[in-house]
Motif scaffolding. Sequence first.
Motif, PDB file in Angstrom:
ATOM      1  N   ALA A   1       0.677   7.656 -12.807  1.00 37.25           N
ATOM      2  CA  ALA A   1       0.404   6.462 -12.007  1.00 37.25           C
ATOM      3  C   ALA A   1      -0.678   5.584 -12.627  1.00 37.25           C
ATOM      4  O   ALA A   1      -0.754   4.403 -12.328  1.00 37.25           O
ATOM      5  CB  ALA A   1      -0.012   6.853 -10.592  1.00 37.25           C
ATOM      6  N   PHE A   2      -1.504   6.162 -13.501  1.00 37.29           N
ATOM      7  CA  PHE A   2      -2.593   5.382 -14.078  1.00 37.29           C
ATOM      8  C   PHE A   2      -2.020   4.310 -14.989  1.00 37.29           C
ATOM      9  O   PHE A   2      -1.281   4.579 -15.925  1.00 37.29           O
ATOM     10  CB  PHE A   2      -3.570   6.265 -14.853  1.00 37.29           C
ATOM     11  N   GLY A   3      -2.333   3.073 -14.673  1.00 35.15           N
ATOM     12  CA  GLY A   3      -1.809   1.945 -15.427  1.00 35.15           C
ATOM     13  C   GLY A   3      -0.459   1.461 -14.940  1.00 35.15           C
ATOM     14  O   GLY A   3       0.076   0.492 -15.461  1.00 35.15           O
ATOM     15  N   ALA A   4       0.098   2.147 -13.939  1.00 39.79           N
ATOM     16  CA  ALA A   4       1.414   1.751 -13.419  1.00 39.79           C
ATOM     17  C   ALA A   4       1.322   0.389 -12.747  1.00 39.79           C
ATOM     18  O   ALA A   4       0.410   0.131 -11.976  1.00 39.79           O
ATOM     19  CB  ALA A   4       1.939   2.796 -12.446  1.00 39.79           C
ATOM     20  N   ASN A   5       2.269  -0.434 -13.051  1.00 38.01           N
ATOM     21  CA  ASN A   5       2.356  -1.771 -12.477  1.00 38.01           C
ATOM     22  C   ASN A   5       3.797  -1.909 -11.994  1.00 38.01           C
ATOM     23  O   ASN A   5       4.604  -2.605 -12.603  1.00 38.01           O
ATOM     24  CB  ASN A   5       1.994  -2.808 -13.546  1.00 38.01           C
ATOM     25  N   VAL A   6       4.102  -1.179 -10.926  1.00 27.09           N
ATOM     26  CA  VAL A   6       5.487  -1.024 -10.490  1.00 27.09           C
ATOM     27  C   VAL A   6       5.614  -1.202  -8.975  1.00 27.09           C
ATOM     28  O   VAL A   6       4.622  -1.222  -8.258  1.00 27.09           O
ATOM     29  CB  VAL A   6       6.033   0.363 -10.904  1.00 27.09           C
TER      30      VAL A   6
ATOM     31  N   PRO B   1       0.826  -1.203   0.000  1.00 32.60           N
ATOM     32  CA  PRO B   1       0.000   0.000   0.000  1.00 32.60           C
ATOM     33  C   PRO B   1       0.862   1.256   0.000  1.00 32.60           C
ATOM     34  O   PRO B   1       1.884   1.322   0.680  1.00 32.60           O
ATOM     35  CB  PRO B   1      -0.803  -0.119   1.294  1.00 32.60           C
ATOM     36  N   LEU B   2       0.464   2.239  -0.798  1.00 37.23           N
ATOM     37  CA  LEU B   2       1.176   3.512  -0.875  1.00 37.23           C
ATOM     38  C   LEU B   2       0.192   4.650  -0.675  1.00 37.23           C
ATOM     39  O   LEU B   2      -0.636   4.920  -1.552  1.00 37.23           O
ATOM     40  CB  LEU B   2       1.872   3.677  -2.231  1.00 37.23           C
ATOM     41  N   PRO B   3       0.236   5.329   0.477  1.00 34.82           N
ATOM     42  CA  PRO B   3      -0.660   6.468   0.669  1.00 34.82           C
ATOM     43  C   PRO B   3      -0.276   7.601  -0.282  1.00 34.82           C
ATOM     44  O   PRO B   3       0.889   7.952  -0.407  1.00 34.82           O
ATOM     45  CB  PRO B   3      -0.455   6.860   2.134  1.00 34.82           C
ATOM     46  N   ALA B   4      -1.288   8.142  -0.976  1.00 30.51           N
ATOM     47  CA  ALA B   4      -1.047   9.213  -1.955  1.00 30.51           C
ATOM     48  C   ALA B   4      -1.585  10.556  -1.481  1.00 30.51           C
ATOM     49  O   ALA B   4      -1.586  11.511  -2.247  1.00 30.51           O
ATOM     50  CB  ALA B   4      -1.676   8.838  -3.291  1.00 30.51           C
ATOM     51  N   GLY B   5      -2.055  10.633  -0.238  1.00 33.75           N
ATOM     52  CA  GLY B   5      -2.521  11.901   0.299  1.00 33.75           C
ATOM     53  C   GLY B   5      -4.019  11.924   0.524  1.00 33.75           C
ATOM     54  O   GLY B   5      -4.673  10.884   0.623  1.00 33.75           O
TER      55      GLY B   5
ATOM     56  N   LEU C   1       6.462   3.747  -7.761  1.00 31.73           N
ATOM     57  CA  LEU C   1       5.143   4.368  -7.729  1.00 31.73           C
ATOM     58  C   LEU C   1       5.164   5.642  -6.891  1.00 31.73           C
ATOM     59  O   LEU C   1       4.549   6.645  -7.259  1.00 31.73           O
ATOM     60  CB  LEU C   1       4.100   3.384  -7.204  1.00 31.73           C
ATOM     61  N   ALA C   2       5.878   5.625  -5.783  1.00 30.59           N
ATOM     62  CA  ALA C   2       5.992   6.829  -4.948  1.00 30.59           C
ATOM     63  C   ALA C   2       6.604   7.975  -5.732  1.00 30.59           C
ATOM     64  O   ALA C   2       6.158   9.125  -5.625  1.00 30.59           O
ATOM     65  CB  ALA C   2       6.819   6.528  -3.702  1.00 30.59           C
ATOM     66  N   GLU C   3       7.603   7.693  -6.538  1.00 24.07           N
ATOM     67  CA  GLU C   3       8.242   8.722  -7.369  1.00 24.07           C
ATOM     68  C   GLU C   3       7.268   9.261  -8.420  1.00 24.07           C
ATOM     69  O   GLU C   3       7.181  10.468  -8.640  1.00 24.07           O
ATOM     70  CB  GLU C   3       9.489   8.156  -8.048  1.00 24.07           C
ATOM     71  N   ILE C   4       6.527   8.371  -9.039  1.00 24.61           N
ATOM     72  CA  ILE C   4       5.546   8.791 -10.044  1.00 24.61           C
ATOM     73  C   ILE C   4       4.486   9.686  -9.418  1.00 24.61           C
ATOM     74  O   ILE C   4       4.140  10.737  -9.958  1.00 24.61           O
ATOM     75  CB  ILE C   4       4.889   7.557 -10.703  1.00 24.61           C
ATOM     76  N   VAL C   5       3.967   9.283  -8.271  1.00 24.87           N
ATOM     77  CA  VAL C   5       2.930  10.060  -7.592  1.00 24.87           C
ATOM     78  C   VAL C   5       3.487  11.414  -7.140  1.00 24.87           C
ATOM     79  O   VAL C   5       2.836  12.445  -7.285  1.00 24.87           O
ATOM     80  CB  VAL C   5       2.347   9.271  -6.399  1.00 24.87           C
ATOM     81  N   ALA C   6       4.713  11.420  -6.642  1.00 24.91           N
ATOM     82  CA  ALA C   6       5.326  12.657  -6.131  1.00 24.91           C
ATOM     83  C   ALA C   6       5.618  13.665  -7.236  1.00 24.91           C
ATOM     84  O   ALA C   6       5.620  14.872  -6.986  1.00 24.91           O
ATOM     85  CB  ALA C   6       6.612  12.330  -5.373  1.00 24.91           C
TER      86      ALA C   6
END
Length: 97
Positions: free
Chosen positions: A67-72, A49-53, A77-82
């Motif tokens: 992040a949409f479609g990310a399978n990482v 789980p990765l909290p995104a805010g 994923l944290a880097e993509i969201v940030a």
Amino acid sequence: AFNHMGYHDMEDEARPAGATDRKAIAYAGDDEHGLEEVARLIDALGFDPLPAGALADGIRLQPGAGAFGANVARDELAEIVATFDPERDRLKLPAFG
């Protein structure tokens, strides 16, 4: 949660906690208790789980965002969201008229 990863990836990519190739699912929300429950569910399904805010930050997981479609994995994923940029990473709708 669960809208940025395809259902087929969720079925095929589930791994036990601690697996080196475990993928992550991000989630956003405003209710602390609800967020804890979602995190436990994501973990139980075989993902980190990765909290995104806050709920408003859920835009970082929508179509058009990185992040949409990310399978990482979680770190990627944290880097993509940030690095979400609302001008660059948004659903581009066709102009009508």
